[in-house]
Design a protein around this motif. Structure first.
Motif, short mmCIF file in Angstrom:
data_model
loop_
_atom_site.label_atom_id
_atom_site.label_comp_id
_atom_site.label_asym_id
_atom_site.label_seq_id
_atom_site.Cartn_x
_atom_site.Cartn_y
_atom_site.Cartn_z
N PHE A 142 0.88 -1.24 -0.08
CA PHE A 142 -0.21 -0.08 0.00
C PHE A 142 0.71 1.57 0.02
O PHE A 142 0.24 2.31 -0.43
N CYS A 145 1.83 3.46 -3.18
CA CYS A 145 1.28 4.51 -3.73
C CYS A 145 2.00 5.93 -4.09
O CYS A 145 2.53 6.29 -3.10
N MET A 175 -7.84 2.95 1.12
CA MET A 175 -6.70 1.90 1.26
C MET A 175 -5.72 2.39 2.27
O MET A 175 -5.14 1.30 3.07
N GLU A 179 -4.76 -0.15 5.42
CA GLU A 179 -3.39 -0.22 6.00
C GLU A 179 -3.01 -0.09 7.23
O GLU A 179 -2.31 -0.83 8.06
N THR A 215 -8.11 -0.60 -9.15
CA THR A 215 -6.97 -1.43 -9.25
C THR A 215 -6.53 -1.62 -10.86
O THR A 215 -5.35 -1.65 -11.08
N ILE A 224 -5.62 -2.76 -5.06
CA ILE A 224 -6.28 -1.82 -3.92
C ILE A 224 -7.73 -2.48 -3.73
O ILE A 224 -8.13 -2.80 -2.39
N ALA A 228 -7.03 -4.40 -0.03
CA ALA A 228 -7.58 -3.39 0.86
C ALA A 228 -9.03 -3.28 1.29
O ALA A 228 -9.32 -3.32 2.34
#
Length: 256
Positions: A142, A145, A175, A179, A215, A224, A228
């Motif tokens: 994650f 990003c 997301m 996390e 995604t 994603i 997530a």
């Protein structure tokens, strides 16, 4: 090195309105769309506004829609298009236009500020954090990003429904919540912060219907939806609707 003339349609305008303008521009082997936009600036449209920085797919600045698909201009090679094809470049549709290809993405920074930060565990000092490699790997995905906001742009909840923006954080920030909720050292719960509840009640997790469009456009290949958003939804549902969890939350623990 071979070259050819490509046909481009580039959106020009500002918050008052605008439209597509036609250009014919030279393309050389190995070039990307951002190269062509720069050539347009230097040869035909010196006032063309475009946001960019690293040209290496790591800053997320040059986000745009190329033939209707959210992409990074610096990572979209001209070789993926047919030479006879007219290539259309427009600004991100989900956000207000400032000028030409530059949009106001302040919505995303507002949502970022609304997500409570990592809460360090009590009694553990800097350099004393310990995690298993499995937990590190999960969070690391994650953290790849680059905040290009392509996932935010392609999410139909944001893209097609302006009225949803106030209640919906979007895939990038859901997301981030996932996390933090998965982080074994995050002590938010000890402070009374239930990230699963806030994801549902304050950040609009329920608006997401897991179409996986976020995604599909992620230039970092982050899963994603699968890694997530779906796990976060499952955790939120367990927390709110599982009868055993609900019952357990009602039973007071006896103090020793």
């Amino acid at each position: 090195m071979s070259s050819y003339e490509a046909r481009f349609k580039v959106w020009r305008g500002d918050e008052q309105g605008g439209g597509l303008e036609d250009f014919s521009v030279e393309v050389n082997d190995g070039e990307v769309v951002l190269d062509i936009i720069h050539r347009l600036q230097s040869t035909q449209a010196p006032d063309l506004a475009v946001r960019w920085n690293c040209k290496a797919g790591k800053c997320g600045s040059c986000s745009a829609e190329i033939n209707g698909r959210p992409r990074l201009m610096c990572m979209t090679r001209m070789s993926v298009f047919d030479r006879a094809e007219t290539i259309t470049v427009t600004p991100l549709r989900a956000f207000p236009v400032i000028r030409d290809l530059v949009t106001n993405v302040g919505f995303n920074y507002q949502k970022a500020r609304e997500v409570p930060a990592f809460v360090p565990p009590a009694g553990v000092g800097p350099g004393e954090y310990r995690m298993t490699q499995e937990d590190v790997d999960r969070s690391q995905e994650f953290r790849k990003c680059i905040e290009c906001f392509l996932c935010q742009d392609t999410c139909h909840v944001v893209r097609d429904h302006e009225e949803n923006k106030a209640a919906f954080a979007g895939p990038r920030f859901l997301m981030r919540i996932a996390e933090l909720d998965m982080h074994p050292l995050d002590a938010a719960a000890e402070t009374g912060l239930d990230r699963k509840r806030t994801a549902q009640d304050e950040h609009g997790l329920g608006y997401c219907n897991i179409t996986k469009c976020c995604t599909e456009v992620c230039p970092e290949g982050i899963k994603i939806t699968d890694n997530a958003l779906i796990p976060l939804k499952e955790r939120a549902v367990d927390r709110k609707y599982d009868p055993l969890v609900w019952l357990g939350s009602k039973i007071r623990r006896r103090s020793s």
